[in-house]
Design a protein around this motif. Sequence first.
Motif, PDB file in Angstrom:
ATOM      1  N   UNK A   1       0.831  -1.207   0.000  1.00 30.63           N
ATOM      2  CA  UNK A   1       0.000   0.000   0.000  1.00 30.63           C
ATOM      3  C   UNK A   1       0.863   1.252   0.000  1.00 30.63           C
ATOM      4  N   UNK A   2       1.931   1.238   0.788  1.00 33.84           N
ATOM      5  CA  UNK A   2       2.837   2.387   0.834  1.00 33.84           C
ATOM      6  C   UNK A   2       3.588   2.545  -0.485  1.00 33.84           C
ATOM      7  N   UNK A   3       3.966   1.437  -1.103  1.00 34.69           N
ATOM      8  CA  UNK A   3       4.677   1.492  -2.379  1.00 34.69           C
ATOM      9  C   UNK A   3       3.798   2.153  -3.448  1.00 34.69           C
ATOM     10  N   UNK A   4       2.517   1.791  -3.480  1.00 35.89           N
ATOM     11  CA  UNK A   4       1.572   2.414  -4.407  1.00 35.89           C
ATOM     12  C   UNK A   4       1.457   3.906  -4.100  1.00 35.89           C
ATOM     13  N   UNK A   5       1.343   4.225  -2.821  1.00 34.86           N
ATOM     14  CA  UNK A   5       1.191   5.622  -2.404  1.00 34.86           C
ATOM     15  C   UNK A   5       2.386   6.470  -2.819  1.00 34.86           C
ATOM     16  N   UNK A   6       3.595   5.970  -2.573  1.00 32.02           N
ATOM     17  CA  UNK A   6       4.766   6.784  -2.901  1.00 32.02           C
ATOM     18  C   UNK A   6       5.072   6.778  -4.388  1.00 32.02           C
ATOM     19  N   UNK A   7       4.568   5.774  -5.106  1.00 31.09           N
ATOM     20  CA  UNK A   7       4.759   5.761  -6.551  1.00 31.09           C
ATOM     21  C   UNK A   7       4.173   7.000  -7.195  1.00 31.09           C
ATOM     22  N   UNK A   8       2.992   7.374  -6.761  1.00 27.27           N
ATOM     23  CA  UNK A   8       2.346   8.587  -7.276  1.00 27.27           C
ATOM     24  C   UNK A   8       3.016   9.844  -6.739  1.00 27.27           C
ATOM     25  N   UNK A   9       3.373   9.807  -5.475  1.00 24.20           N
ATOM     26  CA  UNK A   9       3.979  10.969  -4.830  1.00 24.20           C
ATOM     27  C   UNK A   9       5.332  11.305  -5.426  1.00 24.20           C
ATOM     28  N   UNK A  10       6.162  10.312  -5.645  1.00 21.78           N
ATOM     29  CA  UNK A  10       7.523  10.563  -6.126  1.00 21.78           C
ATOM     30  C   UNK A  10       7.568  11.160  -7.522  1.00 21.78           C
TER      31      UNK A  10
END
Length: 112
Positions: free
Chosen positions: A24-33
């Motif tokens: 879930x965090x990987x998906x979240x930071x994928x968009x953020x980064x």
Amino acid sequence: MTHAATIADDRLEAALALPGARRSLRVAIGHLNVSLPDSVSEQELLGSLLDIQPFSIDRVCVREFLNEAELETLSDLVTSGAISYDQLADAASLHLPSGHETRRWLDDRKGL
């Protein structure tokens, strides 16, 4: 390392070890980064959202994350056990204006 820092590290490790939390965090930071000049790790984002780890680059990333994250992504983070709606709502109250859709949505879920 202080006692508080040890507790914070333990809390992050426990949250990141939960099934689905890292995904879930990987998906979240994928968009953020995509929108940040410097990449953010899962641990940095979660630590900043929980307000137990000072952000190494800039607190603007929490605002950007909460501003850009899909509501489904926020729900996935809560469902994974990485963070609660209350904790996300607290972060949103610090980083988003009161009328922001995500902040209102999180405020409605406090206590769930």
